[in-house]
Each structure stands twice: as C-alpha cells, then as structure tokens.
Scaffold this active site. Structure first.
Site, PDB file in Angstrom:
ATOM      1  N   ASP A  24      43.920  43.480  43.915  1.00  0.00           N
ATOM      2  CA  ASP A  24      44.301  43.285  42.518  1.00  0.00           C
ATOM      3  C   ASP A  24      43.743  41.971  41.991  1.00  0.00           C
ATOM      4  O   ASP A  24      44.091  40.902  42.488  1.00  0.00           O
ATOM      5  CB  ASP A  24      45.831  43.284  42.386  1.00  0.00           C
ATOM      6  N   ASP A  51      49.122  53.729  40.857  1.00  0.00           N
ATOM      7  CA  ASP A  51      49.329  52.329  41.255  1.00  0.00           C
ATOM      8  C   ASP A  51      50.592  51.764  40.623  1.00  0.00           C
ATOM      9  O   ASP A  51      50.678  51.664  39.403  1.00  0.00           O
ATOM     10  CB  ASP A  51      48.113  51.507  40.804  1.00  0.00           C
TER      11      ASP A  51
HETATM   12  C1  DX5 Z   1      50.313  45.619  39.713  1.00  0.00           C
HETATM   13  C2  DX5 Z   1      49.249  45.898  40.733  1.00  0.00           C
HETATM   14  C3  DX5 Z   1      49.705  46.805  41.811  1.00  0.00           C
HETATM   15  C4  DX5 Z   1      50.817  46.246  42.679  1.00  0.00           C
HETATM   16  C5  DX5 Z   1      51.474  47.377  43.410  1.00  0.00           C
HETATM   17  O1  DX5 Z   1      49.749  44.882  38.701  1.00  0.00           O
HETATM   18  O2  DX5 Z   1      48.139  46.512  40.107  1.00  0.00           O
HETATM   19  O3  DX5 Z   1      48.603  47.201  42.621  1.00  0.00           O
HETATM   20  O4  DX5 Z   1      50.366  45.291  43.590  1.00  0.00           O
HETATM   21  O5  DX5 Z   1      52.612  46.910  44.054  1.00  0.00           O
HETATM   22  P1  DX5 Z   1      53.867  47.866  44.300  1.00  0.00           P
HETATM   23  O6  DX5 Z   1      53.410  49.008  45.147  1.00  0.00           O
HETATM   24  O7  DX5 Z   1      54.872  46.982  44.994  1.00  0.00           O
HETATM   25  O8  DX5 Z   1      54.363  48.324  42.946  1.00  0.00           O
HETATM   26 ZN    ZN Z   2      46.566  47.449  41.361  1.00  0.00          ZN
END
Ligand code: DX5
Ligand code: ZN
Length: 215
Positions: free
Chosen positions: A36, A174
């Site tokens: 990310d 995601d």
């Molecule tokens: C949020 C990110 C995600 C996040 C997902 O902005 O794009 O990829 O890290 O984390 P979880 O699975 O904990 O929601």
């Molecule tokens: Zn992400």
C-alpha cells in the site's frame, strides 16, 4: 473451500519488520504480497511505498501487488516498476490520464488495474475494460488497515461481475476481509482477497492465511 488467492497487505507491519514478515508468506500459501503506497493527499495516511516494495522484492519471490493511493500515479510508475512491482493498481480519481497510465504500466510488461473506493460507481470502469487485468473494489475507505468491511460493497461485486462478463479480468477485494466474511465475497465472484489485519494480527501469520483459505 474456494481457491481464492490471498494477497497479504504489509501496511500495518513496521518497515523494519516487513522483510521477516514476508519471508515465509509463499510457503504459508499466500499468492501475492499487497503493498500500500500512500502520499497523504489521496488518502489520510502515508507510507514509503518504494521502500516497502523493494523490501518485499528482496525477501520474497511472490508477485508484488502494488496499490497506489497517490495523486498523479503516472509520474511514479517507472519508480515502482524499478522497485519490483508486478501488478500496479491506482485510483482513477487520482489520475488525469487513466488510459495512458494503464498503457504505461503494460509497456513495462506489468499487469495493470483500477481501484474503486466504496463510493465510486462500478460503471466507471466501463471505458477501460480492454485495458485492465484486474479491478479492485475497496471494502473500506483507503488509509488504514483494521477497518470494518462496508457491507454494501457486496452488491458492487455482483454488479462488477456482470459488467466484466466473460472478459479475462480478475476481481480483487481490499479492506475488511476476514475469515468470517470472505465466503460472501468469493461466492459473488472475488478472485483475490487482500488481508491486512486478518493476516498480520492473527496469532501467527500462517494461521491468518490458513483461516482465510479454509473459511
Ligand atoms: C487500506 C489499504 C488496505 C489495508 C487492508 O487503505 O489499501 O490494503 O491495508 O487492511 P485490512 O485487511 O486490515 O482491512
Ligand atoms: Zn490496499
């Protein structure tokens, strides 16, 4: 259950621990690593995306699924390719040259995709269907790991699946994916699930991945 692909997100892992965290992801059954990249403008958080991608590349042979939450992603594509990105996705709202940016990613031999925030209409992808390998639906508003999945995104999976038809485009989800809701996503057509907190906050990383794969 399903053969959904899992893409663990290292956003919540401190930078100096990412190398160790990703070393065994492949043998634990992960299919990609999700990086990310945040500029603090498009979404309210920052990360050193280039460094994150480089560390993952140096410590794993898994394909790197790079999620750009940055303004003007076209200006940074080469940097991410050089760092080791295999798939690059970005948000149309952050980009003034969407088609050109998808072409640019492909020109480096990499997979390209668009990401839709929860409040972005699914039909916005229609002009780009012949240029994307993956379309990623956000299950949360971008910025942080550990947020709760927004239920109405389930209907967007169904809508997106219909729009894609028999084209060879993967659907990725995601944000907010857990063992308790992954089947609802997969049964509607999701091919790849990102797992941040569900993987890295589990008792062990292996248990986190197992729980998602065997849900
Ligand atoms: C949020 C990110 C995600 C996040 C997902 O902005 O794009 O990829 O890290 O984390 P979880 O699975 O904990 O929601
Ligand atoms: Zn992400």
């Amino acid at each position: 259950m399903t053969n959904v692909k899992i893409s663990p997100s290292v956003l919540s892992v401190p930078m100096d621990q990412i190398g160790d965290a990703v070393k065994n992801l492949k043998e634990y059954g992960a299919d990609y690593i999700h990086c990310d990249c945040l500029d603090g403008v498009f979404a309210p958080n920052t990360s050193d995306g280039i460094q994150m991608v480089k560390i993952c590349k140096a410590n794993s042979t898994l394909p790197l699924d790079v999620h750009l939450m940055i303004m003007n992603p076209d200006k940074f594509i080469k940097d991410y390719v050089d760092a080791g990105a295999d798939i690059i996705t970005f948000h149309e709202a952050a980009c003034t040259k969407t088609a050109e940016t998808l072409d640019l990613i492909h020109s480096y031999g990499k997979k390209a995709g668009l990401v839709l925030n929860p409040d972005v209409e699914v039909k916005s992808v229609i002009p780009y269907l012949d240029k994307v390998d993956v379309i990623m639906l956000m299950g949360v508003f971008p910025g942080f790991s550990g947020q709760k999945f927004i239920e109405y995104v389930l209907d967007k999976i169904v809508e997106l699946k219909k729009i894609i038809g028999n084209r060879n485009i993967l659907i990725e989800l995601d944000g907010g994916v857990k063992a308790s809701n992954i089947n609802e996503m997969v049964s509607r057509g999701v091919d790849i699930c990102v797992g941040g907190s569900s993987v890295f906050n589990a008792p062990t990383i292996k248990e986190g991945i197992d729980a998602l794969k065997n849900a």
